[in-house]
Motif scaffolding. Sequence first.
Motif, PDB file in Angstrom:
ATOM      1  N   THR A   5       0.833  -1.212   0.000  1.00 36.55           N
ATOM      2  CA  THR A   5       0.000   0.000   0.000  1.00 36.55           C
ATOM      3  C   THR A   5       0.865   1.259   0.000  1.00 36.55           C
ATOM      4  O   THR A   5       0.537   2.254  -0.646  1.00 36.55           O
ATOM      5  CB  THR A   5      -0.911   0.010   1.247  1.00 36.55           C
TER       6      THR A   5
ATOM      7  N   SER B 145      -0.757   9.122   0.222  1.00 34.22           N
ATOM      8  CA  SER B 145      -1.145   8.003  -0.631  1.00 34.22           C
ATOM      9  C   SER B 145       0.122   7.587  -1.373  1.00 34.22           C
ATOM     10  O   SER B 145       1.091   8.362  -1.422  1.00 34.22           O
ATOM     11  CB  SER B 145      -2.204   8.433  -1.647  1.00 34.22           C
TER      12      SER B 145
ATOM     13  N   ALA C 129       3.154   1.150  -3.795  1.00 34.31           N
ATOM     14  CA  ALA C 129       2.712   0.575  -5.078  1.00 34.31           C
ATOM     15  C   ALA C 129       2.857   1.597  -6.208  1.00 34.31           C
ATOM     16  O   ALA C 129       2.693   2.800  -5.990  1.00 34.31           O
ATOM     17  CB  ALA C 129       1.247   0.165  -4.957  1.00 34.31           C
TER      18      ALA C 129
ATOM     19  N   ARG D  55      -7.337   0.646   2.252  1.00 36.89           N
ATOM     20  CA  ARG D  55      -6.034   0.501   2.922  1.00 36.89           C
ATOM     21  C   ARG D  55      -5.335   1.853   3.033  1.00 36.89           C
ATOM     22  O   ARG D  55      -4.772   2.183   4.072  1.00 36.89           O
ATOM     23  CB  ARG D  55      -5.143  -0.474   2.144  1.00 36.89           C
ATOM     24  N   GLU D  56      -5.386   2.635   1.961  1.00 36.06           N
ATOM     25  CA  GLU D  56      -4.741   3.955   2.009  1.00 36.06           C
ATOM     26  C   GLU D  56      -5.423   4.840   3.046  1.00 36.06           C
ATOM     27  O   GLU D  56      -4.764   5.529   3.819  1.00 36.06           O
ATOM     28  CB  GLU D  56      -4.779   4.627   0.630  1.00 36.06           C
TER      29      GLU D  56
ATOM     30  N   SER E 294     -10.042  -3.003   0.436  1.00 32.25           N
ATOM     31  CA  SER E 294      -9.712  -2.633  -0.941  1.00 32.25           C
ATOM     32  C   SER E 294      -8.490  -1.712  -0.897  1.00 32.25           C
ATOM     33  O   SER E 294      -8.185  -1.129   0.153  1.00 32.25           O
ATOM     34  CB  SER E 294     -10.884  -1.884  -1.576  1.00 32.25           C
ATOM     35  N   PRO E 295      -7.789  -1.524  -2.037  1.00 30.39           N
ATOM     36  CA  PRO E 295      -6.615  -0.641  -2.024  1.00 30.39           C
ATOM     37  C   PRO E 295      -6.931   0.752  -1.480  1.00 30.39           C
ATOM     38  O   PRO E 295      -6.161   1.314  -0.699  1.00 30.39           O
ATOM     39  CB  PRO E 295      -6.199  -0.581  -3.499  1.00 30.39           C
ATOM     40  N   SER E 296      -8.089   1.323  -1.842  1.00 30.95           N
ATOM     41  CA  SER E 296      -8.350   2.694  -1.363  1.00 30.95           C
ATOM     42  C   SER E 296      -8.688   2.687   0.135  1.00 30.95           C
ATOM     43  O   SER E 296      -8.339   3.614   0.869  1.00 30.95           O
ATOM     44  CB  SER E 296      -9.462   3.350  -2.175  1.00 30.95           C
TER      45      SER E 296
ATOM     46  N   GLY F 133      -0.468  -0.402  -9.318  1.00 33.42           N
ATOM     47  CA  GLY F 133      -0.658  -1.205  -8.103  1.00 33.42           C
ATOM     48  C   GLY F 133       0.405  -2.274  -7.909  1.00 33.42           C
ATOM     49  O   GLY F 133       0.279  -3.141  -7.044  1.00 33.42           O
TER      50      GLY F 133
END
Length: 640
Positions: free
Chosen positions: A17, A464, A20, A81-82, A77-79, A24
């Motif tokens: 995270t 981010s 990336a 996690r951020e 989800s990736p967002s 990603g």
Amino acid sequence: MTLSPAARDVLRAVAATLVADGAGRVPPDLGDRVAQKIATLPRVADRAELDLLLRLLDVAAVNLLLSGIPKPFTRMSPSQRERCLRSWATSAIPQRRKAFQALKRLTTVVHYTTPGVARAIGYPGPLSPPPKTPKPIRPVTITADTTLSCDAVVVGSGAGGGVVAAELTAAGKDVIVLEKGGYRNEADFTHQEGEALATMYDAGGLLATRDLGLVVLQGSTLGGGTVINYTTSFPTPDAVRHEWAQRHALPHFEGAEFTRSLAAVAQRIGVNTDHARPSGRDQVLIRGLERLGWHHGLLPRDVRGCPQDDSCGYCGMGCRHGAKQSTLITYLQDAAARGARIVTNCDVRQVTIAGGVATGVEARVGQHAVTVRARAVIVAAGSVHSPALLLRSGVSLPALGRHLALHPATAVLADMDEEVQPWTGTIQAHYSDQFADLDSGYGFKFETAPLHPSLQALAAPWESAAQHRDRMAKLPRTALIGILLRDRFGGRVTVDRDGGTPVVDYRLSRYDRKHLRRAIAGAAEVLEAAGAREIWLPVARTVTYRPGVGVSARHARDDWLRRVDRAGWGPNELLLVTFHQMASCRMGARARTSVVDAENRVWGIRGLYVADASTFPSASGVNPMLTVMAIAHRAAGMIL
Ligand SMILES: Cc1cc2nc3c(=O)[nH]c(=O)nc-3n(C[C@H](O)[C@H](O)[C@H](O)COP(=O)(O)OP(=O)(O)OC[C@H]3O[C@@H](n4cnc5c(N)ncnc54)[C@H](O)[C@@H]3O)c2cc1C
């Protein structure tokens, strides 16, 4: 202790995270390499804390409570996690900020110091292979448990230890030097950041205060800090000498004897101001200072034949030209040539003391015990390890480990139109004392320092992966004004229960913080005057501004400073680094308030001396190496 499998899984997800790329992607082994770094942290407690933290991050209820996301981290989800990590970065709870910084620093530094990774942002890495310079010193080889005896054993081989060892040897004494670091010379200076940190910096560059509020950088290699430092060689300022003489009742600091010691060490290491060709960073500094009409001067440096070219920006990873006059190529070679025995990779665990007399030390080289019997024990392990060694040895003086001064350093950074290439050029060449004395000798200096990817990764705020990446990509056009604060109120070194590892506690006082705020405003003004496009700070939240023109210039800067205030001055809000540790075994006139007397003798123990930066009565206000050497030079005379 290595991380548990559950913690490792979370770490892989966190690392991915943090760094990336746009698609990603991350190097598949990144999480495991960060885990390996965590396994090298010196304190068991720190490793255990990170393991627990990572496992907590995978508990849905914890994330619901702290970040409003009711999922284990690995299932977000990736967002998400951020968002989750961002909430840790800027949390009002100091422990959460600490946890975030631990993971962010480890991951981004491991990533960007991987050979080749930073090429994508225009950083070339090493400019050539190292030269095949032979090694003139032959350290003693230890292959079994060993007992040695000598007149004097010196613990540590840096600015203090190197000088004492050479002076005692020159006077005909049988000297043994024990150094925790390895023997690396020009031939080993690969100029790969990750390797340099791992092999020549204490704790692989991972040392920090207990709350991670300050990154503690110090050398750990034969020659100590003098091998990796930035060559700036100021003599002790007269005002500081006066203060130490008067306020600490140590009149010798104002005397001719100390002046002679300063001159002798400056001569041996070739201090001069003829090697101050400005780097791109220095040009920005000078331009800004001149436009403002503020003070600037040439830095005195301990170099002979320094080419002051692009390669010199890599000098913090060792000078390949043999130009930097570290103790490695001066005092230690003098000592070795006269018969001093040098043992490297030798970790001294204890000073042996019997009936109030120091009789030697106990150390380890790998699996082997090394016992040294000596008539004099000189501790010169630096301001973190000297007090730790004395504490492990049972010395109990009220001031031991206290009053630790750190010259907290930070920087104001700027995006410039020009290609500054801040990792190149003379390592440090110019400075400003415009604000060195804001109040009774306390204030700050402006200097610059080379900016390689690891420092940029530490400094760049993380909101981010994309934003951090963008900041990294601007490295070639980044300039910085470094701030070196003379701190008035100190911290403390103690040792922990498992293994006697040093623990550093330090909080910036309100008094020092006021000076730091003034410094940040001043540095921003210099960068503005030099033509900066955008100005930023190494804080947890992104706080930038674009300089205005005319009357709005002041307004833009003031508004930015108010936002800096809101971003916070607490631990892990503003990045602070210490390059100069001092005063934790300070010299003084009384056993109640100091650790060594005016002759560097530890109060109450015969034959035990300290001769390094830890003996400073207070912060020197200038880069400390030359003062350390002068103190050690004079101490050698006392010991003789
Ligand atoms: C990146 C960087 C840049 C710097 N730039 C400058 C500069 O330009 N000018 C300046 O004046 N100062 C600079 N400094 C600071 C300066 O180098 C130090 O103040 C100085 O080296 C301190 O001297 P010392 O003898 O107290 O400790 P050190 O030089 O740090 O030496 C201590 C040695 O003791 C060893 N040791 C520790 N524990 C043990 C143990 N238990 N057993 C055996 N050995 C042990 C360590 O490995 C180390 O080699 C810089 C420091 C850093 C980290």
